[in-house]
Design an enzyme around this catalytic site. Structure first.
Site, mmCIF file in Angstrom:
data_model
loop_
_atom_site.group_PDB
_atom_site.id
_atom_site.type_symbol
_atom_site.label_atom_id
_atom_site.label_comp_id
_atom_site.label_asym_id
_atom_site.label_seq_id
_atom_site.Cartn_x
_atom_site.Cartn_y
_atom_site.Cartn_z
ATOM 1 N N ASP A 120 0.812 -1.218 0.000
ATOM 2 C CA ASP A 120 0.000 0.000 0.000
ATOM 3 C C ASP A 120 0.849 1.275 0.000
ATOM 4 O O ASP A 120 0.511 2.256 -0.647
ATOM 5 C CB ASP A 120 -0.954 -0.006 1.193
ATOM 6 C CG ASP A 120 -2.090 -1.005 0.998
ATOM 7 O OD1 ASP A 120 -2.398 -1.307 -0.176
ATOM 8 O OD2 ASP A 120 -2.662 -1.483 1.995
ATOM 9 N N SER A 169 -5.794 -7.202 10.669
ATOM 10 C CA SER A 169 -5.850 -5.969 9.890
ATOM 11 C C SER A 169 -6.775 -6.260 8.716
ATOM 12 O O SER A 169 -6.502 -7.122 7.893
ATOM 13 C CB SER A 169 -4.443 -5.605 9.408
ATOM 14 O OG SER A 169 -4.543 -4.687 8.350
#
Ligand code: ARG
Length: 389
Positions: A120, A169
Site C-alpha cells: 500500500d 488488519s
C-alpha cells in the site's frame, strides 16, 4: 503547516494524527476518508474519529470511480496470483482524492499510515508524488510496531478496537475483503470461521443450488437475473447472493512487490462469479488467438495494478487493447451457485464465434473428407523427428 492524511479510522492512521503534530510539528492535521464501498458503519466511525482527533475531516464519495475501475478489472479478467485486487485498485483512487483535498486546503504535505512492509505504501506514494506532494509516512519513517502504537494511542486518549482475540488488519471495499495479521501470519494455522464476514461456511450452506443470469454489454455486467442494475448495486447484490452460498474465499501465499511472501485471506463472492462469467462469455465470442494473446495482457495489467503503477503509459495501452476486444463481449451467462462453488452452465451471444451448424455431430455442412488433407500435414515435423532411420 498543514497536512492531509488518508484516513481509514483504524489504529495505524489514527495514531498518525498525534504523531504528525508531535513528531513532525504540523499545526493542522486534516483527515480524509474515501468511500470505496466499505461498510457504512466503518465510514461513520472514521468520520467520528476524524472529527474527534483531527482538526478537520472530509468524507469523499469515490464509489463511481471505483466501480469504473472494477469494470476495467472484469474486462481484464484481473487477478494477481489468485487475488482479485480489491485493495490494490482502491489505493490510487483514495490517493487521488486525498490530493484533491490537499490542493483545496493548500496543504504542505500529504500522509498515509502504511507500514514499510506492504504494497500500500508504494501505491499511495506513487500517486502522491505524481502531484508533487511531499509524502509523510509516520509508521514507516518511525519504524513503529503495533504494540508501540497501541501504547501510544492509549496515552493520547485514542480508543483502541484491536483486541488480542481479533488482532486482524482488515481492508474492505466493494470488490473484496482482506484479512491479515495475528494468528493468520502462521501459514500452518487453519483460520477460524470468525475471520469471514461476507461468506457463509460452504460446508454449512443449506441453500438449494441456484442458477443466476448475468448480462454483459461490451464486457461490463449490466443486469442480474434480467434486472438492469447500476454497477455498484449489481456488485453489492451479487456479493450477498453468492456469499450466502459460501462462494469466494481465498487462502493463499502472496508475493508482495518488495519480495516478502505473506499469507493472505480474502472474501470476494461477486468478483468470483463475475470473473468466471465474463471469462466464459469471452470464450464464446473471442477468437482462439485473441484469447491466447489477451492472457498476456491480463497478466501485465494485473501486475501493474498490484504494484500501484497505474500511471504507467503501458497501463493506458493495455486498456486500449482490452477495450477493443470487449466490443463484441455482449451476451449472457448463467452460473450455478452451490456449496462454495460457482459453475457456468449456459451462455449466449449474438457475436458468438460458435456455430452449431458447423460443429454438430449431426450436421452435413462440412464434408468430413476435407479434413483428411489437413490431417496429412498435421504433426508432420514430429513424425519426421521420430522417424526410424
Ligand atoms: N495483500 C493485499 C494487497 O496488497 C491486501 C492488503 C490489505 N491491506 C491491509 N491494510 N490490510 O493489496
Amino acid at each position: 503547516m498543514k497536512v492531509v492524511l488518508a484516513y481509514s479510522g483504524g489504529l495505524d492512521t489514527t495514531v498518525c494524527i498525534p504523531l504528525l503534530r508531535e513528531k513532525y510539528g504540523f499545526k493542522e492535521v486534516i483527515t480524509v476518508t474515501v468511500d470505496v464501498g466499505q461498510p457504512r458503519e466503518e465510514i461513520k466511525r472514521a468520520e467520528e474519529r476524524g472529527r474527534k482527533y483531527a482538526d478537520k475531516h472530509y468524507t469523499v464519495d469515490a464509489r463511481k470511480e471505483f466501480v469504473d475501475f472494477i469494470f476495467m478489472a472484469i474486462k481484464a479478467n484481473a487477478e494477481y496470483e489468485g487475488y482479485v485486487l480489491g485493495t490494490a485498485m482502491a489505493r490510487p483512487i483514495i490517493a487521488k482524492k486525498v490530493v484533491e483535498i490537499a490542493k483545496i486546503e493548500k496543504a504542505n504535505a500529504v500522509a498515509h499510515g502504511c507500514t514499510g512492509k506492504g504494497n500500500d505504501q508504494l501505491r499511495f506514494d506513487n500517486i502522491f508524488r505524481q502531484y508533487n506532494f511531499k509524502v509523510i509516512a509516520p509508521i514507516r519513517e518511525l519504524n513503529l510496531t503495533r504494540e508501540w502504537e497501541i501504547e501510544y494511542a492509549k496515552k493520547h486518549g485514542i480508543e483502541v478496537k484491536v483486541t488480542k482475540e481479533k488482532p486482524y488488519s482488515i481492508d474492505e471495499n466493494l470488490w473484496s475483503r482482506s484479512i491479515e495479521g495475528g494468528s493468520l501470519e502462521d501459514p500452518t494455522f487453519i483460520p477460524n470461521e470468525d475471520i469471514y464476514e461476507w461468506t457463509k461456511d460452504p460446508e454449512k450452506v443449506s441453500k438449494e443450488p441456484e442458477i443466476i443470469k448475468i448480462d454483459f454489454e461490451k464486457g461490463i455486467p449490466i443486469a442480474l437475473n434480467d434486472e438492469k442494475l447500476e454497477g455498484f448495486e449489481l456488485i453489492s447484490k451479487l456479493n450477498a447472493i453468492a456469499g450466502e452460498h459460501g462462494i469466494g474465499r481465498t487462502d493463499m501465499i502472496e508475493d508482495r512487490v518488495l519480495g516478502l511472501k505473506t499469507r493472505e485471506n480474502y472474501e470476494h463472492p461477486a468478483a468470483t462469479v463475475l470473473l468466471l462469467a465474463h471469462k466464459d462469455l469471452e470464450k464464446l465470442v473471442l477468437s482462439r488467438r485473441e484469447l491466447k494473446f489477451k492472457k498476456l495482457v491480463e497478466e501485465e495489467w494485473s501486475e501493474l495494478v498490484y504494484a500501484g503503477l497505474v500511471n504507467d503509459p503501458l497501463f493506458d495501452a493495455l486498456n486500449a487493447f482490452i477495450d477493443k476486444t470487449q466490443e463484441r463481449v455482449t451476451g449472457w451467462v448463467k452460473v450455478k451457485l452451490y456449496r462454495g462453488c460457482a459453475t457456468p452452465v449456459a451462455r449466449y451471444s449474438e457475436n458468438a464465434l460458435y456455430s452449431k451448424e458447423l460443429s454438430s455431430f449431426d450436421s452435413l455442412m462440412i464434408d468430413q473428407k476435407f479434413a483428411e488433407g489437413y490431417s496429412i500435414f498435421h504433426g508432420l515435423q514430429g513424425r519426421l523427428y521420430r522417424r526410424e532411420l
